[in-house]
Structure formats: structure tokens, C-alpha cells
Design a protein around this motif. Sequence first.
Motif, PDB file in Angstrom:
ATOM      1  N   ALA A   1       0.822  -1.219   0.000  1.00 48.31           N
ATOM      2  CA  ALA A   1       0.000   0.000   0.000  1.00 48.31           C
ATOM      3  C   ALA A   1       0.850   1.260   0.000  1.00 48.31           C
ATOM      4  N   ARG A   2       1.898   1.304   0.806  1.00 52.44           N
ATOM      5  CA  ARG A   2       2.708   2.520   0.891  1.00 52.44           C
ATOM      6  C   ARG A   2       3.422   2.799  -0.427  1.00 52.44           C
TER       7      ARG A   2
ATOM      8  N   ARG B   1       2.434   1.875  -3.411  1.00 55.97           N
ATOM      9  CA  ARG B   1       1.392   2.321  -4.348  1.00 55.97           C
ATOM     10  C   ARG B   1       1.013   3.773  -4.086  1.00 55.97           C
ATOM     11  N   ASP B   2       0.850   4.139  -2.817  1.00 55.51           N
ATOM     12  CA  ASP B   2       0.490   5.518  -2.471  1.00 55.51           C
ATOM     13  C   ASP B   2       1.568   6.501  -2.922  1.00 55.51           C
TER      14      ASP B   2
ATOM     15  N   LEU C   1       1.385   6.866  -6.728  1.00 52.72           N
ATOM     16  CA  LEU C   1       0.241   7.676  -7.153  1.00 52.72           C
ATOM     17  C   LEU C   1       0.424   9.148  -6.801  1.00 52.72           C
ATOM     18  N   LEU C   2       1.002   9.438  -5.629  1.00 54.11           N
ATOM     19  CA  LEU C   2       1.271  10.833  -5.273  1.00 54.11           C
ATOM     20  C   LEU C   2       2.224  11.473  -6.272  1.00 54.11           C
TER      21      LEU C   2
ATOM     22  N   MET D   1       4.445  11.865   4.008  1.00 55.63           N
ATOM     23  CA  MET D   1       4.346  10.507   4.551  1.00 55.63           C
ATOM     24  C   MET D   1       5.245  10.269   5.758  1.00 55.63           C
TER      25      MET D   1
END
Length: 171
Positions: free
Chosen positions: A124-125, A127-128, A131-132, A147
Motif C-alpha cells: 500500500a505505501r 502504491r500511495d 500515485l502521489l 508521509m
Amino acid sequence: MAGTEAASSGRHAIASIYRSHHGWLLNLLSRKLGNMECAADLAHDTFARLIHAGDAASLREPRAYLTTVSTNLTADYFRRQALERAYLEALACLPEPSVPSPEDRALILESLTAISCALDRLPARVRDIFLLSQVDGLPYRDIADEMGITVNMVQKAMAKAYVQCCRVLQR
């Protein structure tokens, strides 16, 4: 012979699960999707995953397994639909000469779907972070600050995400 017996046992288990649960799964998917053809496709894909997993004989709760697999496939289906709608809406906003051919649109949609699936497989991290950077356009320093991590960690996450996307697009 033991391998042949195990294979035969697996085939019998799959056939039994299919006979016992296919109609139930088809109805479940039909209610979720509102479309019998899509439901039939996803039911087929669900059983294909069961066959590929190769452990049908050991399933104690086939409906739980089928529900989990079909739920994941349904989520993928809805994600692809959302991607396609967003892409088609973006195309509609382009001036006529800029609109890609139907073949190019199909290739682009296929690539977007593959990238979406690749990103879903990332932690998840990671991917985040990806995307950011790629969707929101944030520089690495801003991502790191947001983050609470180092720029080096952002760079490593981006490298991991790029590798995953490249693997998918090279297939």
C-alpha cells in the motif's frame, strides 16, 4: 501411479464442486453485476482459478473459497470498467484529430488495466507513493514530508513501482 491418482482425485473434486456450486455462484455474480453474460464469464474465471490453484480436493469450504475468488474478480471487473469509463470520458474531451484509433484505444485500455492490476499487487505505501508522484505530480521531497519518510525511501518505492509496471507492460 500416485501422481495419476492425485490428479484424478483433483479432477473429481473440481467436477464435484462445479456441479454443486456453479449455479449458486452464477446467481450470486448475476445479482452483483446485473448482467448474466458477465456473471457467466466471472464464474468461469473463478473455476479456472480453482483449477489453477490445484488444491480443490483439500477445500473444506468451497463456497467460502469461491466467494473470495469471485469477489476479487468482481472488484477487478469494476475497476476495469471504471478505468474504461474514465478513459472514454477523457477521450470525449479531446479535439477530433487527437482521438486515437479504435486499435490504439484498445491497446491503451489494456495497458491501463495491466498497470492498475500491477499497482494493486504493490504494498500500500509503495502504491500511495507512486500515485502521489505520478497522478498528483508531487515532488519526492513533498511526498517524503507528507508521509513522514526520507526522500531515499520515496526513491526506492518509486523504483519498485516502476519495475512492477515495466514487468506488466513487457508481457
